[in-house]
Design a protein around this motif. Structure first.
Motif, PDB file in Angstrom:
ATOM      1  N   VAL A 180       0.845  -1.206   0.000  1.00 14.39           N
ATOM      2  CA  VAL A 180       0.000   0.000   0.000  1.00 14.39           C
ATOM      3  C   VAL A 180       0.878   1.251   0.000  1.00 14.39           C
ATOM      4  CG1 VAL A 180      -1.727   1.294   1.306  1.00 14.39           C
ATOM      5  CG2 VAL A 180      -1.913  -1.194   1.125  1.00 14.39           C
ATOM      6  N   MET A 181       2.001   1.216   0.726  1.00 14.61           N
ATOM      7  CA  MET A 181       2.904   2.363   0.749  1.00 14.61           C
ATOM      8  C   MET A 181       3.518   2.587  -0.618  1.00 14.61           C
ATOM      9  SD  MET A 181       3.795   4.608   2.935  1.00 14.61           S
ATOM     10  CE  MET A 181       4.862   6.021   2.827  1.00 14.61           C
ATOM     11  N   THR A 182       3.891   1.491  -1.295  1.00 17.41           N
ATOM     12  CA  THR A 182       4.408   1.608  -2.670  1.00 17.41           C
ATOM     13  C   THR A 182       3.358   2.248  -3.574  1.00 17.41           C
ATOM     14  OG1 THR A 182       5.778  -0.362  -2.330  1.00 17.41           O
ATOM     15  CG2 THR A 182       5.348   0.303  -4.606  1.00 17.41           C
ATOM     16  N   LEU A 183       2.140   1.781  -3.419  1.00 16.30           N
ATOM     17  CA  LEU A 183       1.046   2.345  -4.218  1.00 16.30           C
ATOM     18  C   LEU A 183       0.870   3.838  -3.918  1.00 16.30           C
ATOM     19  CD1 LEU A 183      -1.273   1.774  -6.204  1.00 16.30           C
ATOM     20  CD2 LEU A 183      -2.724   1.250  -4.223  1.00 16.30           C
ATOM     21  N   ALA A 184       1.039   4.216  -2.671  1.00 18.44           N
ATOM     22  CA  ALA A 184       0.917   5.630  -2.302  1.00 18.44           C
ATOM     23  C   ALA A 184       1.953   6.472  -3.035  1.00 18.44           C
ATOM     24  CB  ALA A 184       1.073   5.793  -0.791  1.00 18.44           C
ATOM     25  N   ILE A 185       3.215   5.975  -3.064  1.00 20.00           N
ATOM     26  CA  ILE A 185       4.300   6.745  -3.704  1.00 20.00           C
ATOM     27  C   ILE A 185       4.082   6.821  -5.210  1.00 20.00           C
ATOM     28  CG2 ILE A 185       6.789   6.800  -4.115  1.00 20.00           C
ATOM     29  CD1 ILE A 185       7.113   5.333  -1.397  1.00 20.00           C
TER      30      ILE A 185
END
Length: 800
Positions: A180-185
């Protein structure tokens, strides 16, 4: 959305996009793993790991941005301002690090969400600062909607990633959070690139500008650093989790072996707990790791525990059902799984508190009936006296004593007696009202305080209600001994002005009720007190009489009717009081029996008589009266044997005289005792025959050596046909059973003449001799004479 997808697919080099995504994913995983590790560490180590995580994520986001920018095809030469580019890296590390710090130190999920939002904001700040580093001519146009969307997406997805990382324990949740953090970036970057419009821009740097090459080198180094940090973080996490698991298993085995509850905490929440603690709170199958401590302990108790390690405190613990458990807790710092933690040892005090409560109850109540005990009664009585004096009120004390309770114990056993006492307690509790105190003083004695009473009538109604409750119980229950009680009532201040005197007067009224037939109640009257005080004074003097040598023996001879010879003596005790003079045996013997002094007095009489008789040259018998209390007392036969051995008296010369009362009390036990006495060689006579109950049955029950006919029949034998008939019947019975009969109380010649004609075996009475000191009969005891000194009665005996 269309602009974002178009920008990604048609305006970027997808190979570099993939590289940027890989670096971004590694950075996100490293950041989430290190954040998880930091949350479990002590405060000092936590800050170190937060710094590592901030650098890893900051570099990752920064690298992702500039690799993606290198992948962006602008169709014109662009350059980068190195100072602004470096500033974007610092912004990424600082703001993202702040978000990690908020998430690491927070205690609630809302803190995790806030930290993720701050990290998302940091990503956006880094991106737009990096965009500002572009060296191009003209101005970049921005779509406000996509610009806002990019910032919101970064914050929302960052918040979701941090929250998800701590939602549940386990690697899968952390991996999902990294995704999810990767998707955020990525989402934030490409949405932001879709918002940028470079149509009005123009190149102002040459193709040979070295900035892109230098930037590529910097980005490559940063990428390698991120990968290293990510892999290092992963390996560290795996190693730490394996070591922690081994340590946890070892500690859990030891902790589960402990009887006391044990929890390991980080001072805010539970890390782990042993099986004893889980059983204590009723959560044996529940994992309470992560449970906040303030949900288990009161805040004040928790603060005291944390502030005072190694100090035992008593507090309460909330169990799984919300109940409060009394506990004793102590906190000590320990190293657990390589980290400094706090261990709280917890001892369940429920059993101790219950025991203390029971002890407090027993201190004030009778354990058998549950009623107040004597100490509580006395305290309440003193309070009632004080209240009555202060308010000018009256109150009553009722004393109650069960009728024939000893017989219940003797016949049915102590268990039946205890059951009866419990029933009495229940009956009394059912009769009395609130504010009235009922106590068991001991044995079968009960007492009741009736406060603020208007007069005798109300006290009488309560006493009658108690008796009626007993009668109702007897009607319902047809098994066991019936309930019956004698009741005495006294009023304050009418009958006494002190607590002790009030109880004493109520007790006096109780004994009057017993004398009046039992099963009734009586009010105290002044005349009762005079009699009771006289009796108590007599008892008090009697307790010291033996030690003071106030007792003496007198002897009365027993004469053979046919030969006129003295066949024996009866030893009779006399008490010479120092101030009252001679006190009749009929006065002091019942008192001695009632208070138990008859045991010592009886033993003294037997010893003195046997010692005296052992020195006579004439081996006539010596008779001693034995009270039923003596006969039923434990060790009577043993004491009698010891007296015979001490005095060296031939047992065949000793005769003990018992009344029929001894047989009535407990026939089986009495017969067994008498059999032991006869086994010693001692003779046994039935005294006062004809005045008791079931005389014929008693003669059949035991083989007496002779019968002593009561003097009440002898005194009117020559004037009353009925007395004469009774005497003839007794003499005939003795002849038939081959039992010698001794006639007591012969005082007149007419009585002697009647007994001689009816063939009575032996006679005893004033006609021959009054009881006197043994020295008066020295001629007989020394063997110089077989008969008494005064020959007149003897001459008349043998005249025919």
């Amino acid at each position: 959305m269309y602009a974002t997808i178009h920008t990604l697919l048609f305006e970027h080099d997808l190979r570099l996009v993939v590289l940027a995504g890989v670096i971004c994913a590694l950075a996100a995983f490293a950041g989430i793993s290190i954040l998880h590790h930091a949350r479990r560490n002590s405060r000092k180590a936590r800050y170190v790991w937060l710094a590592v995580a901030a650098v890893a994520v900051g570099f990752g986001v920064w690298s992702t941005h500039f690799i993606a920018m290198l992948a962006y095809r602008t169709d014109m030469a662009v350059g980068y301002d190195l100072l602004v580019t470096a500033s974007s890296l610092i912004i990424a590390i600082g703001i993202v690090g702040g978000g990690l710090w908020i998430a690491a130190i927070g205690e609630h999920r809302s803190d995790l969400a806030l930290g993720g939002a701050v990290a998302g904001l940091g990503i956006s700040a880094m991106h737009y600062t990096g965009m500002a580093a572009l060296i191009v001519g003209g101005r970049i146009g921005w779509d406000p909607a996509l610009l806002a969307a990019s910032i919101i997406l970064g914050m929302v997805l960052g918040s979701a990633a941090f929250t998800l990382s701590a939602w549940r324990p386990g690697q899968a949740w952390r991996t999902g959070a990294a995704g999810v953090m990767t998707l955020a970036i990525v989402t934030m970057h490409f949405t932001a690139m879709g918002a940028a419009n470079l149509d009005n821009c123009y190149p102002i740097v040459t193709e040979g500008d070295a900035t892109p090459a230098n930037l590529s080198l910097a980005v490559g180094i940063a990428g390698i650093l991120i990968v290293g940090l990510a892999l290092g973080g992963l390996m560290l996490d795996l190693h730490e989790r394996r070591r922690a698991a081994r340590e946890t298993d070892r500690m859990r085995v030891l902790a589960d072996a402990a009887v006391e509850g044990l929890i390991i905490t980080d001072d805010r929440r539970v890390v782990t707990a042993n099986a004893s603690f889980l059983r204590m709170i009723g959560a044996a199958d529940v994992d309470i790791a992560g449970c906040p401590l303030d949900e288990l302990f009161a805040r004040t108790a928790l603060a005291e525990l944390l502030a005072r390690p190694d100090m035992r405190i008593e507090t309460e613990l909330a169990d799984a059902r919300g109940r409060r458990i009394p506990i004793e807790a102590i906190l000590r710092p320990v190293e657990f799984a390589g980290e400094l933690r706090s261990a709280i040892a917890i001892r369940d005090l429920s059993a101790r508190k219950k025991d203390e409560q029971q002890i407090r109850f027993l201190a004030h109540h009778d354990p058998l009936t549950g009623l107040a005990n004597r100490a509580t009664f006395n305290r309440q009585l003193l309070r009632e006296v004080a209240n009555a004096r202060r308010l000018g009120q009256r109150f009553a004390v009722i004393c109650l004593d069960l009728d024939r309770f000893k017989e219940v114990n003797d016949l049915f056993g102590h268990a039946a007696g205890d059951t009866m006492l419990k029933v009495v307690g229940e009956c009394l509790a059912g009769v009395l009202e609130e504010g009235q105190t009922c106590a068991r003083l001991g044995g079968d004695e009960f007492a009741i305080i009736i406060p603020d009473i208007d007069g005798l009538a109300r006290a009488g109604r309560i006493a009658e209600a108690i008796l009626e409750a007993f009668r109702a119980h007897n009607a319902r229950s047809h098994s066991g001994a019936p309930l019956s009680a004698s009741i005495g009532v006294a009023l304050f201040p009418d009958n006494a002005d002190t607590a002790d005197m009030l109880v004493a007067n109520a007790d006096t009224a109780l004994y009057r009720a017993k004398r009046d037939g039992r099963g009734v109640y009586r009010f105290f009257e002044v005349q009762m007190g005079v009699a009771v005080r006289e009796k108590r004074l007599l008892e008090n003097d009697l307790r010291n009489a033996l030690a003071r040598g106030e007792f003496s023996l007198v002897y009365q001879p027993q004469v053979n009717v046919q030969s006129g010879e003295v066949t024996g003596f009866e030893a009779l005790v006399r008490w010479t009081h120092p101030t009252r003079g001679q006190i009749a045996p009929s006065t002091f013997i019942p008192v001695a029996e009632e208070c138990g002094l008859i045991l010592n007095i009886g033993d003294w009489v037997t010893r003195q008589a046997c010692a005296e008789a052992a020195g006579w040259a004439n081996t006539v018998t010596i008779a001693v009266n034995v009270s039923p209390v003596q006969l039923h007392a434990p060790g009577f036969v043993a004491r009698l044997r010891a007296v015979l051995q001490e005095t060296r008296l031939d047992p065949r010369r000793l005769e003990i005289e018992i009344t029929e009362t001894a047989l009535i009390r407990d026939l089986t036990r009495t017969i067994a005792t008498l059999d032991e006495v006869k086994a010693l060689g001692v003779r046994i006579a039935m005294d006062d025959f004809g005045t008791g109950y079931s005389s014929l049955a008693n003669l059949r029950a035991f083989a007496f050596d002779r019968i002593k006919m009561d003097q009440s029949f002898i005194r009117s034998v020559d004037r009353s046909d009925q007395s004469a008939a009774i005497v003839r019947a007794v003499l005939g019975l003795g002849s038939g059973l081959k039992l010698p009969v001794v006639a007591e109380g012969v005082e007149r010649e007419e009585e002697l003449e009647f007994l001689r004609h009816e063939a009575c075996a032996e006679i005893q009475g004033y006609l021959f001799s009054r009881p006197g000191p043994i020295g008066d009969f020295a001629a007989v005891t020394s063997g110089r004479s077989r008969s008494l000194a005064d020959p007149l009665p003897v001459m008349r005996l043998v005249a025919s």
